[in-house]
Design an enzyme around this catalytic site. Structure first.
Site, PDB file in Angstrom:
ATOM      1  N   CYS A 110       0.810  -1.234   0.000  1.00  0.00           N
ATOM      2  CA  CYS A 110       0.000   0.000   0.000  1.00  0.00           C
ATOM      3  C   CYS A 110       0.837   1.275   0.000  1.00  0.00           C
ATOM      4  CB  CYS A 110      -0.942   0.015   1.200  1.00  0.00           C
ATOM      5  SG  CYS A 110      -2.028  -1.389   1.219  1.00  0.00           S
ATOM      6  N   HIS A 243      -3.384   7.067   3.402  1.00  0.00           N
ATOM      7  CA  HIS A 243      -3.819   5.797   2.799  1.00  0.00           C
ATOM      8  C   HIS A 243      -5.206   5.446   3.321  1.00  0.00           C
ATOM      9  CE1 HIS A 243      -4.114   1.841   1.355  1.00  0.00           C
ATOM     10  NE2 HIS A 243      -3.765   1.230   2.472  1.00  0.00           N
ATOM     11  N   ASN A 273     -10.319  -0.146   0.350  1.00  0.00           N
ATOM     12  CA  ASN A 273      -8.863  -0.003   0.310  1.00  0.00           C
ATOM     13  C   ASN A 273      -8.353  -0.549  -1.020  1.00  0.00           C
ATOM     14  OD1 ASN A 273      -6.106  -0.355   0.609  1.00  0.00           O
ATOM     15  ND2 ASN A 273      -6.225  -1.335   2.620  1.00  0.00           N
TER      16      ASN A 273
HETATM   17  N1  ACO Z   1     -18.663  -8.618   9.508  1.00  0.00           N
HETATM   18  C1  ACO Z   1     -19.126  -8.923  10.730  1.00  0.00           C
HETATM   19  N2  ACO Z   1     -18.325  -9.296  11.734  1.00  0.00           N
HETATM   20  C2  ACO Z   1     -16.990  -9.335  11.489  1.00  0.00           C
HETATM   21  C3  ACO Z   1     -16.448  -9.025  10.227  1.00  0.00           C
HETATM   22  C4  ACO Z   1     -17.349  -8.659   9.225  1.00  0.00           C
HETATM   23  N3  ACO Z   1     -16.927  -8.324   7.968  1.00  0.00           N
HETATM   24  N4  ACO Z   1     -15.102  -9.167  10.297  1.00  0.00           N
HETATM   25  C5  ACO Z   1     -14.810  -9.540  11.551  1.00  0.00           C
HETATM   26  N5  ACO Z   1     -15.946  -9.652  12.270  1.00  0.00           N
HETATM   27  C6  ACO Z   1     -16.113 -10.029  13.675  1.00  0.00           C
HETATM   28  C7  ACO Z   1     -14.962 -10.861  14.186  1.00  0.00           C
HETATM   29  O1  ACO Z   1     -15.179 -12.222  13.862  1.00  0.00           O
HETATM   30  C8  ACO Z   1     -15.058 -10.592  15.663  1.00  0.00           C
HETATM   31  O2  ACO Z   1     -16.094 -11.394  16.191  1.00  0.00           O
HETATM   32  P1  ACO Z   1     -15.946 -12.036  17.662  1.00  0.00           P
HETATM   33  O3  ACO Z   1     -15.832 -10.866  18.581  1.00  0.00           O
HETATM   34  O4  ACO Z   1     -17.198 -12.809  17.796  1.00  0.00           O
HETATM   35  O5  ACO Z   1     -14.696 -12.872  17.617  1.00  0.00           O
HETATM   36  C9  ACO Z   1     -15.527  -9.155  15.752  1.00  0.00           C
HETATM   37  O6  ACO Z   1     -16.085  -8.845  14.462  1.00  0.00           O
HETATM   38  C10 ACO Z   1     -14.432  -8.168  16.034  1.00  0.00           C
HETATM   39  O7  ACO Z   1     -13.324  -8.442  15.180  1.00  0.00           O
HETATM   40  P2  ACO Z   1     -12.007  -7.585  15.216  1.00  0.00           P
HETATM   41  O8  ACO Z   1     -11.027  -8.182  14.281  1.00  0.00           O
HETATM   42  O9  ACO Z   1     -11.608  -7.385  16.634  1.00  0.00           O
HETATM   43  O10 ACO Z   1     -12.550  -6.192  14.631  1.00  0.00           O
HETATM   44  P3  ACO Z   1     -11.814  -4.824  14.573  1.00  0.00           P
HETATM   45  O11 ACO Z   1     -12.580  -3.797  15.268  1.00  0.00           O
HETATM   46  O12 ACO Z   1     -10.330  -4.937  14.871  1.00  0.00           O
HETATM   47  O13 ACO Z   1     -11.933  -4.469  13.018  1.00  0.00           O
HETATM   48  C11 ACO Z   1     -10.614  -4.491  11.015  1.00  0.00           C
HETATM   49  C12 ACO Z   1     -11.331  -5.332  12.060  1.00  0.00           C
HETATM   50  C13 ACO Z   1     -11.636  -3.635  10.322  1.00  0.00           C
HETATM   51  C14 ACO Z   1      -9.951  -5.427  10.032  1.00  0.00           C
HETATM   52  C15 ACO Z   1      -9.562  -3.581  11.703  1.00  0.00           C
HETATM   53  O14 ACO Z   1      -8.757  -4.348  12.585  1.00  0.00           O
HETATM   54  C16 ACO Z   1      -8.665  -2.894  10.716  1.00  0.00           C
HETATM   55  O15 ACO Z   1      -9.083  -2.051   9.945  1.00  0.00           O
HETATM   56  N6  ACO Z   1      -7.355  -3.214  10.723  1.00  0.00           N
HETATM   57  C17 ACO Z   1      -6.434  -2.591   9.801  1.00  0.00           C
HETATM   58  C18 ACO Z   1      -6.590  -3.201   8.467  1.00  0.00           C
HETATM   59  C19 ACO Z   1      -5.729  -2.486   7.470  1.00  0.00           C
HETATM   60  O16 ACO Z   1      -5.450  -1.313   7.606  1.00  0.00           O
HETATM   61  N7  ACO Z   1      -5.297  -3.164   6.474  1.00  0.00           N
HETATM   62  C20 ACO Z   1      -4.442  -2.488   5.548  1.00  0.00           C
HETATM   63  C21 ACO Z   1      -3.918  -3.426   4.642  1.00  0.00           C
HETATM   64  S1  ACO Z   1      -2.694  -2.557   3.804  1.00  0.00           S
HETATM   65  C22 ACO Z   1      -2.008  -3.529   2.634  1.00  0.00           C
HETATM   66  O17 ACO Z   1      -0.824  -3.445   2.472  1.00  0.00           O
HETATM   67  C23 ACO Z   1      -2.869  -4.493   1.845  1.00  0.00           C
END
Ligand code: ACO
Length: 317
Positions: A110, A243, A273
């Site tokens: 990214c 980003h 993203n």
């Molecule tokens: N829909 C519904 N529920 C979901 C989903 C979904 N799409 N995805 C996860 N959940 C659930 C999980 O299973 C979990 O359930 P549980 O509590 O029963 O176990 C709950 O939601 C909470 O999950 P978390 O992973 O703790 O959620 P979080 O608030 O951390 O959000 C997210 C997840 C959005 C992925 C966040 O951590 C994030 O944005 N991280 C950064 C990601 C990022 O920036 N990526 C960049 C990639 S850059 C590159 O180089 C490609």
């Protein structure tokens, strides 16, 4: 530093996929995705390939620059995965545009746009290139596991191009990589050599919460590093183009920098993203809307797999 961005162009797949559409496929909801990420829909390719999108974006950027392909003497592309393992995405673009100048890819996930700007600046500064076509293109839909709700809802597809030439717009640029491949990766697979154990090509693997923490802390650290190098403060920046990975990451970085919301433009709601494409698409939108003018002071900051970061300050020319 001797670079300026002369023009931009964008091309995204026609097909859009809303959160509601995703909730028909996997156990998720518009409410969960929108609240946790700010994403409402994303473009996902059906018929288009990456080269077609890159070609369309390039033609727009060239036309806006008042140039034809023959004015370009270097093609640099940023992608994590082109249409071919080889030749490079850049060579595919060259073929479409009828170019015979040097062409190669940069992969910094990214952060790729800022890494590619850094390389472009090296070529321009040393006089090895005059007009560079920089194309970012990503088909994230080919990399996510569409049964994994924690990643597939986050990403989209698209391409953005810039024509780069000499100037004095770029005031600061710093890229980093910390050698941590654990948080975010995608195994390439081993092919079918009879002499080696088989490794299946995998899908994207992400430790979301750890990436989230890395993102907020690296954006703030690298931004403050830029301020200190240039002896400026956050108040001297008109727009922060971060980003577009998660609206909550941007909100948290913004509040740590104590800056108002209007200085942090967003487009994640309609694109998700798109990795290295996300900042140049935002740049294109702001230019088209007349929100970036001559003299506008921009700070661009990205983070990605590696873990990489890229941050630069541009005073628009
Ligand atoms: N829909 C519904 N529920 C979901 C989903 C979904 N799409 N995805 C996860 N959940 C659930 C999980 O299973 C979990 O359930 P549980 O509590 O029963 O176990 C709950 O939601 C909470 O999950 P978390 O992973 O703790 O959620 P979080 O608030 O951390 O959000 C997210 C997840 C959005 C992925 C966040 O951590 C994030 O944005 N991280 C950064 C990601 C990022 O920036 N990526 C960049 C990639 S850059 C590159 O180089 C490609």
């Amino acid at each position: 530093m001797k670079l300026r961005i002369l023009s931009t162009g964008v091309a995204v797949p026609e097909n859009t996929v809303t959160n509601d559409r995703l909730s028909e496929m996997i156990d998720t909801s518009d409410e969960w995705i929108a609240t946790r990420t700010g994403i409402r829909s994303r473009h996902v390719a059906t018929g288009e390939n990456l080269t077609e999108l890159g070609e369309r974006a390039s033609n727009i950027a060239l036309e806006r620059a008042g140039m034809t392909p023959s004015d370009i003497d270097l093609v640099i592309c940023s992608t994590a995965r082109g249409d071919f393992v080889f030749p490079s995405f850049a060579c595919c673009i060259s073929e479409k545009l009828g170019l015979t100048c040097p062409a190669f890819d940069v992969n910094a996930a990214c952060s790729g746009f800022i890494y590619a700007l850094d390389v472009a600046d090296g070529y321009i500064s040393t006089g090895k290139a005059k007009n560079i076509l920089l194309v970012c293109g990503e088909m994230m839909s080919r990399m996510v596991d569409w049964t994994d709700r924690s990643t597939c809802v986050l990403f989209g597809d698209g391409a953005a191009a810039c024509v780069i030439t000499s100037g004095s717009a770029l005031k600061y640029l710093r890229v980093t990589a910390d050698g941590n491949t654990r948080l975010l990766n995608m195994p390439a697979g081993s092919g079918n050599s009879p002499f080696a154990p088989r490794v299946e090509p995998g899908f994207m693997h992400m430790l979301g919460q750890e990436v989230f923490k890395f993102a907020v802390s690296s954006i703030v650290r690298e931004t403050e590093e830029a301020f200190s190098a240039l002896s400026i403060t956050a108040e001297d920046i008109d727009l922060f183009l971060l980003h577009q990975a998660n609206k909550r990451i941007i909100d948290m970085a913004r509040s740590r920098l104590s800056q108002p919301e209007e200085k942090f433009p967003l487009n994640i709601g309609s694109y998700g993203n798109i990795s290295s494409v996300s900042i140049p698409i935002l740049l294109d939108e702001l230019l088209t809307a007349g929100k970036i003018k001559k003299g506008s002071r921009l700070l661009l900051s990205a983070f990605g797999a590696g873990m990489t970061t890229g941050t630069c300050v541009i005073v628009w020319e």
